[in-house]
Write a protein that holds these residues in place. Structure first.
Motif, PDB file in Angstrom:
ATOM      1  N   MET A  38       0.822  -1.216   0.000  1.00 57.40           N
ATOM      2  CA  MET A  38       0.000   0.000   0.000  1.00 57.40           C
ATOM      3  C   MET A  38       0.859   1.270   0.000  1.00 57.40           C
ATOM      4  O   MET A  38       0.364   2.362  -0.266  1.00 57.40           O
ATOM      5  N   LEU A  39       2.142   1.134   0.323  1.00 55.21           N
ATOM      6  CA  LEU A  39       2.977   2.328   0.514  1.00 55.21           C
ATOM      7  C   LEU A  39       3.024   3.257  -0.707  1.00 55.21           C
ATOM      8  O   LEU A  39       2.975   4.477  -0.541  1.00 55.21           O
ATOM      9  N   PRO A  40       3.106   2.720  -1.939  1.00 50.08           N
ATOM     10  CA  PRO A  40       3.149   3.646  -3.074  1.00 50.08           C
ATOM     11  C   PRO A  40       1.906   4.532  -3.189  1.00 50.08           C
ATOM     12  O   PRO A  40       1.948   5.577  -3.827  1.00 50.08           O
ATOM     13  N   PHE A  41       0.815   4.091  -2.582  1.00 49.23           N
ATOM     14  CA  PHE A  41      -0.433   4.855  -2.704  1.00 49.23           C
ATOM     15  C   PHE A  41      -0.561   5.923  -1.622  1.00 49.23           C
ATOM     16  O   PHE A  41      -1.394   6.816  -1.720  1.00 49.23           O
ATOM     17  N   ILE A  42       0.209   5.792  -0.564  1.00 49.41           N
ATOM     18  CA  ILE A  42       0.048   6.727   0.559  1.00 49.41           C
ATOM     19  C   ILE A  42       0.661   8.083   0.216  1.00 49.41           C
ATOM     20  O   ILE A  42       1.800   8.162  -0.270  1.00 49.41           O
TER      21      ILE A  42
END
Lengths: 394, 508
Positions: free
Chosen positions: B183-187
């Motif tokens: 999920m990190l790339p979306f945060i």
């Protein structure tokens, strides 16, 4: 062999194959299938058939065969298995922290027939969320909810959607330690969980909000390993009770709602908790008989004895232990005139020692299918699944 | 702080503090990692007092003497005000008196008086202007990502950039880094209001005061324990000056404790508290006083209005009229917001998603929609066995209105959002029923804090021209036109954290 007991536990089949300890076993509720799981990360599916000569009332014979071994892909031990009420879906709980959801592909040439489980088993979904080892998984009676629990101390409730989709409905953090077992009430949406913190928690949904724990059952003095609700008897089944038991139409009224919960503990006892109000359970009975940790407990309708006793028949309760023994009790509700907290009458009806030789017995599970209620499966540290039948001592 | 009871075999310390804060509000009993527990205990109200005493002992001219500054979050003010009003209401009901409700502004004035006069802080701010800067940057980042996403769709290169997920909740960040690195790339990479406030105080104000960042001691008051972890991230540590943007975070509850310990009665008015927002500098506020706008309200949610500020921007900048529709998904903590153009086409789809269980569903939904694998290890292998059947059942995935993917999700770990943070004051007084209900009590209380948060009347809620000019000037002074400086001042990054699984042989 205890010759004083009215029933004996007869071996029916031995199903080897797991390369490591066999943890748990589950009878399919609608089809002649049995699933076992193991530390070897596989699930084995067995099929069975019975031949009984109705005219001669002879003892039926059973044939068990291995259908398949599913190399689940779980990275660690598969600790528990559970069938959906439809019998079409199998859930696996693994120490790799995931829940796997499995369905059997239909084989083309039996398009019109039943899915007999002989096709390819596919993982249609993986439920992630637990942080560490999953210990148990269970479908609700309608199959619309799935519960899972873990060493991460949480209990999760998932809503089952079509096409292998799941939605997280609740994450319950009530236990202070590892949660060992989850069990749904057989007719109501009540969930029970058992833990290393020695307690049992009961949960219901607040329709306007989240699920919540409405009761904590304390009494065991060590880990609670396993839970079993008393079975639901419905009147239609009364008339068509076991084909090879001693049953027949009964005039007795059976309990229609399950009001007892049994729990098995590391303290070597089994406790029976009775529903004394809508949201209140109380320990009314402590059953002894095991010398070591009781790992598993299962409660089924059993085969109602022909003779009549006062009160309502509650079925058979089986337990399995680290002492290698399997015990079976018959339970009856006390007369309706007695006080609410009067314990059920109970009688040890069968006992088996060294069920898996020198090994621990990890689980004991009754066959829930009508006509097969006297069949019991056990799994042990020897990697074997064994099937047993409870027969009247002659 | 003991992570687990003595004598018990520990479960792996993988459940982060956020995980517990979400539903339990029993932070200190949770199993956070030992490193994290140290970071949290190092930041306490006693630590603040210890620093202030040592600092005050230094002579005025001593270079070691730092300027003490404290910044308080608007959700903390609302919590304090709601608690005051609840206890006043329960005592006045006996006296038949009518007591005017205390607002966040009056509480701010009283807290300012306490922090300045009793504790010796030189400056006491609220964090809403920092939040205003965050919202501007956050919206700008959303537009960048949308553009990148559109060019990727046309065959260009570009990593998956939408949906953008909110970054202000440290509980969510900490959970995503441990459990859902996919999920990190979306945060969003935009810093939280606390950290932008840190940059403002240490860099912008510091330079006006002629101080380097280490010449300022900055405390923040937050509704959430996990803000302590956020302040301790190495991204917010200035290696050159060996100082953090926020030196110490205390919770609302810890501030209240501090006032009680010092015998400060927050129910007592302070002079001038009804005068409105500060406009004329007092004697103390000399020419170098960086005056910040106060108590800015950002319409939308009490957790920071991240979603609404994007929606407002899209509406304001659209050439055609856009219509907003809101759909409740499961409860008030999970709602979908859709902007529709005059032609009926969906222009934007976003969601507000609070609480751990809703967050789980968002993680799965985003992972599924954007084709990123959730979880790690075994999950991937299991997934490898998924046959073509399920995909066939799902169909080609027509982009109908229902099926439109999210562009943005305002994610917060606590049910009810930041007004219900784990560091807030507990419910005060009688919340309605005859018998206090442990379960519904909290929910009712959260609602009251929420009302108090929005309570003050006659507050300018639209950003004014002067406010925007000031915001632009501050950003200009902080960052100049250098993109890399802007990245450092207003944005941050995330890293996957390997969970520290205890290597015990597990039999059961």
């Amino acid at each position: 062999m205890n010759i004083d007991l009215p029933y004996t536990i007869q071996p029916i089949s031995e199903l080897p194959g797991h390369e490591d300890r066999a943890w748990h076993v589950a009878w399919n509720p609608t089809k002649p299938l049995l699933a076992s799981c193991s530390a070897d990360k596989t699930v084995r599916i067995y099929a069975y058939s019975s031949t009984s000569n109705e005219e001669s009332k002879s003892i039926p014979t059973y044939a068990f065969k291995t259908l398949t071994s599913i190399p689940t892909g779980h990275a660690k031990t598969v600790r528990a298995v559970a069938w959906a009420p439809s019998g079409e879906t199998l859930a696996t709980a693994s120490f790799d922290s995931n829940i796997g959801i499995w369905e059997c592909e239909k084989v083309d040439d039996m398009e019109n027939g039943e899915n007999d489980g002989s096709g390819e088993w596919e993982c249609i979904s993986t439920l992630e969320g637990h942080e560490t080892e999953c210990k148990s998984v269970a479908y609700s009676s309608t199959g619309t909810l799935l519960a899972s629990c873990s060493r991460d101390k949480t209990v999760w409730i998932w809503e089952v959607h079509p096409d292998g989709e799941f939605e997280t409905i609740s994450v319950l953090m009530e236990h202070s330690q590892d949660v060992k077992c989850v069990a749904w009430h057989p007719s109501e949406e009540i969930l029970a969980s058992a833990s290393y913190d020695d307690t049992i928690k009961l949960y219901i949904e607040d329709p306007s909000d989240d699920w919540f724990c409405f009761s904590t059952l304390s009494g065991h003095t060590s880990t609670v390993w396993s839970l079993a609700w008393s079975p639901v008897f419905d009147s239609s089944e009364e008339c068509t009770s076991s084909t090879h038991g001693s049953g027949g139409p009964h005039s007795h009224s059976h309990a229609t709602t399950a009001s007892y919960l049994a729990s098995a503990s590391d303290d070597t006892t089994i406790r029976i908790w009775k529903r004394i109000a809508e949201h209140k359970w109380e320990c009314v009975l402590v059953l002894g008989g095991h010398e070591r940790s009781v790992y598993s407990v299962s409660w089924c309708r059993g085969v109602r004895p022909a003779f009549t006793e006062e009160g309502t028949y509650l079925g058979w309760l089986a337990s399995a232990s680290g002492d290698g023994k399997v015990l079976v009790w018959e339970l009856w509700d006390p007369p309706s005139s007695s006080a609410i907290s009067t314990p059920p009458r109970h009688k040890l009806i069968a006992s088996l020692s060294s069920a898996h030789g020198v090994h621990d017995v990890n689980s004991v599970v009754w066959n829930p299918r009508s006509g097969f209620e006297d069949l019991l499966a056990t799994t042990g540290d020897d990697g074997c699944t064994r099937v047993w039948r409870i027969t009247p001592s002659s | 702080m003991t992570a687990w009871p003595a004598g018990e075999p520990p479960s792996p310390p993988a459940l982060s503090s956020c995980f517990l804060e979400l539903t339990q509000h029993t932070h200190s009993s949770g199993c956070i990692t030992s490193a994290e527990s140290v970071l949290i205990t190092l930041q306490s109200h006693t630590e603040v007092l210890t620093f202030l005493a040592a600092n005050a002992a230094l002579s005025r001219g001593d270079a070691q003497r730092r300027i003490p500054v404290i910044s308080i979050a608007p959700q903390s003010l609302a919590s304090l005000a709601a608690a005051l009003n609840a206890s006043a209401a329960s005592s006045s009901s006996r006296k038949q008196g009518v007591v005017a409700e205390v607002t966040s502004r009056e509480v701010l004035r009283r807290v300012q008086a306490f922090c300045a006069d009793v504790l010796g802080f030189e400056y006491v701010f609220d964090t809403t202007f920092a939040r205003h800067l965050v919202l501007r940057e956050h919206t700008a980042e959303f537009l960048e990502r949308r553009k990148a996403s559109a060019s990727a769709k046309e065959g260009g290169e570009g990593e998956s950039s939408l949906p953008m997920l909110a970054s202000a909740c440290p509980g969510w960040i900490c959970y995503a880094e441990k459990a859902h690195p996919e999920m990190l790339p979306f945060i969003s990479r935009t810093k939280s209001p606390q950290q932008v406030m840190g940059t403002l105080v240490k860099s912008w104000m510091g330079s006006k005061w002629g101080r380097t960042p280490d010449g300022v001691y900055h405390v923040s008051v937050m509704p959430c324990y996990d803000k302590k972890l956020e302040a301790s991230r190495k991204d917010f540590y200035d290696e050159v000056y060996a100082t953090r943007d926020v030196d110490c975070v205390i919770t609302t509850g810890e501030l209240e404790l501090l006032m009680r310990e010092k015998g400060w009665d927050l129910s007592m008015p302070v002079p001038g508290e009804l005068d409105g927002t500060r406009c004329s500098p007092s004697d103390k506020e000399i020419a170098t006083q960086p005056e910040l706008p106060e108590l800015l309200q950002h319409p939308g949610t009490s957790s920071g209005s991240y979603l609404h500020s994007i929606i407002e921007h899209l509406k304001a900048s659209s050439e055609t009229r856009l219509t907003l529709s809101v759909k409740m998904i499961r409860n008030g903590d999970y709602e979908e917001y859709t902007l529709t153009g005059s032609d009926g086409g969906t222009v934007f789809k976003g969601a507000k998603c609070y609480g751990f269980r809703n967050l789980q569903n968002i993680v799965r939904k985003v992972g599924r929609e954007r084709g990123v694998r959730t979880g790690a290890g075994a999950a991937g292998r299991l997934g490898g066995r998924v046959g073509g059947r399920r995909n066939a059942l799902r169909g080609g995935g027509g982009a109908d209105e229902e099926g439109r993917k999210y562009d943005y999700v305002e994610v917060m770990a606590c049910p009810g959002g930041c007004v219900n943070g784990g560091g807030q004051l507990k419910a005060v007084g009688d919340t309605g029923g005859q018998e206090r209900d442990w379960k519904w009590g909290d929910k009712e209380w959260t609602k009251r804090v929420e009302e108090t948060y929005w309570g003050e009347q006659n507050v300018e809620t639209r950003p004014t021209k002067t406010l925007e000019e000031l915001a632009e000037r501050v950003v200009e002074e902080l960052c100049g036109s250098d993109v890399s400086v802007r990245q450092r001042m207003l944005r941050t990054g995330y890293r996957a954290v390997e969970s520290e699984v205890v290597g015990l042989a597990v039999k059961w």
